[in-house]
Design a protein around this motif. Sequence first.
Motif, short mmCIF file in Angstrom:
data_model
loop_
_atom_site.label_atom_id
_atom_site.label_comp_id
_atom_site.label_asym_id
_atom_site.label_seq_id
_atom_site.Cartn_x
_atom_site.Cartn_y
_atom_site.Cartn_z
N CYS A 72 0.85 -1.19 0.00
CA CYS A 72 0.00 0.00 0.00
C CYS A 72 0.88 1.25 0.00
O CYS A 72 1.69 1.44 0.91
CB CYS A 72 -0.91 0.01 1.23
N THR A 74 0.01 4.29 0.46
CA THR A 74 -0.41 5.23 1.51
C THR A 74 0.14 4.82 2.87
O THR A 74 0.72 5.63 3.59
CB THR A 74 -1.96 5.32 1.56
N CYS A 75 -0.05 3.56 3.22
CA CYS A 75 0.48 3.06 4.49
C CYS A 75 1.99 2.82 4.41
O CYS A 75 2.66 2.66 5.43
CB CYS A 75 -0.18 1.74 4.87
N CYS A 89 -6.14 -1.65 -0.13
CA CYS A 89 -5.58 -1.85 1.20
C CYS A 89 -6.71 -2.07 2.21
O CYS A 89 -7.67 -1.30 2.24
CB CYS A 89 -4.75 -0.63 1.57
N VAL A 91 -6.54 -1.60 5.29
CA VAL A 91 -6.45 -0.64 6.39
C VAL A 91 -7.04 0.71 5.97
O VAL A 91 -7.91 1.27 6.64
CB VAL A 91 -4.98 -0.46 6.84
N CYS A 92 -6.59 1.22 4.80
CA CYS A 92 -7.01 2.58 4.41
C CYS A 92 -7.81 2.61 3.11
O CYS A 92 -8.22 3.67 2.65
CB CYS A 92 -5.79 3.47 4.28
ZN LIG Z 1 -3.14 1.41 3.26
#
Ligand SMILES: [Zn+2]
Length: 118
Positions: A72, A74-75, A89, A91-92
Amino acid sequence: MHELSIALSMVEMAAEEAARRGAQVSAIHLKLGKFAGVVKDALLFSYDVACQGTTLEGSRLIIEEMPVVVYCPTCQAETMPVSIQRLCCCVCDTPTSQIVTGKELEVVALELEGEIEV
Ligand SMILES: [Zn+2]
């Protein structure tokens, strides 16, 4: 069938290797990613078909299924996708196409019987 051609080439490769070592193949270990585009059950079935009439008849195909892991941006981390159909992802929810694992289709080991020590 896609799986059959994969099975045939795997059997051919293993038979050559076994012949070179003067041994019999008892099993092939395969890593198969869930994203490899190969259906596990179809591959197992095709393997039996591919083995018929070869020195591998009666051998087993042992499949280790690999989970899909994506990167990911972003993460900035490796993460699990929401699903195989939706590579985002978990998570996000950022969409990503960077697949870290999950596309494997590789023979990792051959189990041989009666191998001649060199
Ligand atoms: Zn992410």
